[in-house]
Motif scaffolding. Structure first.
Motif, PDB file in Angstrom:
ATOM      1  N   SER A 217      -7.006  -9.120  32.343  1.00  0.00           N
ATOM      2  CA  SER A 217      -6.262 -10.388  32.386  1.00  0.00           C
ATOM      3  C   SER A 217      -6.729 -11.247  33.559  1.00  0.00           C
ATOM      4  O   SER A 217      -6.783 -12.481  33.458  1.00  0.00           O
ATOM      5  CB  SER A 217      -4.761 -10.123  32.483  1.00  0.00           C
ATOM      6  OG  SER A 217      -4.345  -9.351  31.380  1.00  0.00           O
TER       7      SER A 217
ATOM      8  N   TYR B 230      -0.524 -12.974  32.734  1.00  0.00           N
ATOM      9  CA  TYR B 230       0.170 -12.082  33.655  1.00  0.00           C
ATOM     10  C   TYR B 230      -0.763 -10.996  34.183  1.00  0.00           C
ATOM     11  O   TYR B 230      -1.380 -10.254  33.421  1.00  0.00           O
ATOM     12  CB  TYR B 230       1.361 -11.448  32.931  1.00  0.00           C
ATOM     13  CG  TYR B 230       2.161 -10.502  33.789  1.00  0.00           C
ATOM     14  CD1 TYR B 230       2.721 -10.941  34.983  1.00  0.00           C
ATOM     15  CD2 TYR B 230       2.356  -9.180  33.409  1.00  0.00           C
ATOM     16  CE1 TYR B 230       3.458 -10.080  35.780  1.00  0.00           C
ATOM     17  CE2 TYR B 230       3.095  -8.307  34.192  1.00  0.00           C
ATOM     18  CZ  TYR B 230       3.639  -8.768  35.378  1.00  0.00           C
ATOM     19  OH  TYR B 230       4.357  -7.903  36.157  1.00  0.00           O
TER      20      TYR B 230
ATOM     21  N   THR C  73      -0.226  -6.042  30.018  1.00  0.00           N
ATOM     22  CA  THR C  73      -0.422  -6.875  28.828  1.00  0.00           C
ATOM     23  C   THR C  73      -0.197  -6.037  27.578  1.00  0.00           C
ATOM     24  O   THR C  73      -0.768  -4.973  27.441  1.00  0.00           O
ATOM     25  CB  THR C  73      -1.882  -7.390  28.775  1.00  0.00           C
ATOM     26  OG1 THR C  73      -2.207  -7.952  30.030  1.00  0.00           O
ATOM     27  CG2 THR C  73      -2.072  -8.402  27.667  1.00  0.00           C
TER      28      THR C  73
ATOM     29  N   ASP D 101      -7.664 -11.584  25.257  1.00  0.00           N
ATOM     30  CA  ASP D 101      -7.270 -10.478  26.136  1.00  0.00           C
ATOM     31  C   ASP D 101      -6.219  -9.698  25.369  1.00  0.00           C
ATOM     32  O   ASP D 101      -5.433 -10.274  24.626  1.00  0.00           O
ATOM     33  CB  ASP D 101      -6.662 -11.082  27.406  1.00  0.00           C
ATOM     34  CG  ASP D 101      -6.109 -10.027  28.353  1.00  0.00           C
ATOM     35  OD1 ASP D 101      -6.621  -8.890  28.358  1.00  0.00           O
ATOM     36  OD2 ASP D 101      -5.166 -10.356  29.106  1.00  0.00           O
TER      37      ASP D 101
HETATM   38 MG   LIG Z   1      -3.630  -7.303  31.253  1.00  0.00          MG
END
Ligand SMILES: [Mg+2]
Ligand SMILES: Nc1nc2c(ncn2[C@@H]2O[C@H](COP(=O)(O)OP(=O)(O)OP(=O)(O)O)[C@@H](O)[C@H]2O)c(=O)[nH]1
Length: 429
Positions: free
Chosen positions: A217, A229, A237, A257
């Motif tokens: 991320s 985040y 995530t 992602d």
């Molecule tokens: Mg992540």
């Protein structure tokens, strides 16, 4: 059939972590690394590992995973240290669960249950919640009788007996019904997302993949200038995010992602996260992000490769990204890492080191597929102008008598085909 969730770790529980490892040469080091990770998992689930125990065996004991002597040792530790939770690094069978809980008189969990607990804590979107609930129920189904012993112990009940077999059968049926219901809902989500993706442009697609906490991320934010985040947490995530970015050659591309992988990710989770992992399956190029500062990163790489295989992505082109080079262990150097992973790009996502080289590597992956296209768009088809601008880099524009002539650079194969279908009035430049 809601809310019969797994009984899992509560905050500030004191846990004992147990590893049963097969005899082998690197037995001790690997066992230590496994328990470090289990302790981090426990912390993420709200428990603190206050003691650790290792046992080397040919294979786990059928009845109690560890041997009889170790069970006694665990009992002693429980008493001495006020332990309320015993965590096993490997998945336990329903029989092992039952025997261990009877012997130890505290809650016993395996690694899969802890991972599922963390996923349940992190799930925010409707899709993630459905996926986690499905995985939890599938994990729970073969263990139902054990969970009932739990519940009856917890709530006392007349005579504190577990519910009879009929009750368990009824509950199995309820759980199965809820599983089908969840599967149907997820299929609908998947179809809907598929439609959405079809409507999305045909830009080249990259997907970030890697072990949890590797820095995926962070890298997404650096590449696409976003604010996904980021945290020193496992499974920060759980959903997939897709962002558009512009590559150094001016070409537009998409990058996604998604959820990270881990050693022994419960099979139920991989199966139920199908729709989330679709971004990975449909990407043109994968960016495998490696936390090169982690002493166990080589095994993590192998775990990620295996997981990619299990979702049918082993053939995709991969750019290996050696992240966190700002904090390599003293035994590693960029030189030796590159010798081991030829073609990999060493970076630090958080310190912004070598990001340009990474972006160039991404361009190199798709540059052969990039073309320049000239089109003449009649005034009756003005909408197509927006599409052309979204598809690539418009380097020339001329509004003539018959319409607008555009020269669009950095168009991928896929986008080119798409535009040709959409704009049969293409001209040669
Ligand atoms: Mg992540
Ligand atoms: N030292 C160092 N830390 C980094 C670097 N990149 C990321 N991190 C840290 O690593 C941790 C995990 O980063 P994330 O970007 O959340 O990792 P992720 O791969 O998305 O993790 P999950 O979503 O939990 O699977 C955070 O504390 C980051 O600040 C880096 O280049 N160097």
């Amino acid at each position: 059939m809601k809310n019969v969730l797994l009984e899992t770790a509560q905050p500030i529980e004191k846990a004992l972590a147990v590893a049963v490892t097969q005899k082998g040469t690197r037995y001790r080091e690997t066992a230590v690394e496994y328990l470090d990770e289990l302790a981090f998992l426990a912390e993420n689930a709200g428990a603190e590992v206050v003691a650790r125990l290792y046992q080397e065996r040919e294979c786990p004991d059928v009845a109690t995973a560890v041997g009889k002597g170790k069970v006694e040792e665990i009992k002693l530790l429980i008493e001495e240290q006020g332990i309320t939770l015993v965590l096993f690094d490997d998945e336990l069978t329903p029989i092992q669960f039952r025997n261990l809980e009877r012997e130890l008189q505290v809650k016993v969990l395996d690694r899969s249950a802890v991972i599922l607990d963390i996923f349940a804590r992190r799930a925010r979107t409707a899709e993630a919640k459905l996926q986690v609930e499905l995985a939890q129920l599938q994990y729970m189904l073969p263990r139902l009788s054990r969970m009932w012993t739990h519940l009856s112990k917890q709530y006392g009940g007349i005579g504190a007996r577990g519910p009879g077999e009929t009750q368990i059968e009824t509950d199995r049926r309820l759980v199965r019904a809820r599983i089908s219901e969840l599967q149907e809902k997820l299929n609908a989500v998947e179809r809907q997302k598929f439609e959405q993706r079809k409507g999305r442009s045909n830009l080249p697609r990259f997907a970030l993949v890697g072990y949890t906490n590797a820095g995926k991320s962070t890298l997404l934010n650096v590449i696409s200038d976003g604010d996904a985040y980021v945290a020193n947490q496992l499974f920060a995530t759980l959903d997939s995010t897709v962002r558009q970015f512009i590559m150094p050659n001016g070409a537009k591309a998409l990058i996604s992602d998604t959820v990270g992988f881990i050693r022994k990710l419960p099979v139920q989770l991989i199966a139920s996260f199908r729709s989330t992992l679709a971004e990975v399956r449909e990407a043109d190029v994968l960016l495998h992000v490696i936390d090169a500062s982690n002493p166990g990163f080589r095994e993590q790489v192998a775990v990620v490769q295996d997981t990619l295989k299990s979702i049918g992505c082993e053939q995709k082109p991969v750019v290996y990204v050696l992240n966190k080079i700002d904090s390599l262990t003293p035994s590693e150097s960029i030189g030796t890492l590159l010798a081991e992973f030829p073609g990999a790009v060493p970076v630090s996502a958080s310190r912004l080191i070598n990001i340009d080289t990474l972006l160039d590597a991404l361009v190199a992956e798709i540059v052969e597929q990039l073309h320049t296209l000239a089109v003449l768009i009649p005034y009756s088809q003005m909408k197509s102008i927006d599409i052309a601008y979204a598809a690539g880099e418009v380097i020339e524009r001329e509004d003539g008598e018959d319409g607008t002539r555009l020269v669009i650079a950095n168009i991928s194969d896929k986008t080119g085909d798409y535009l040709r279908r959409l704009m049969p009035f293409q001209i040669k430049n």
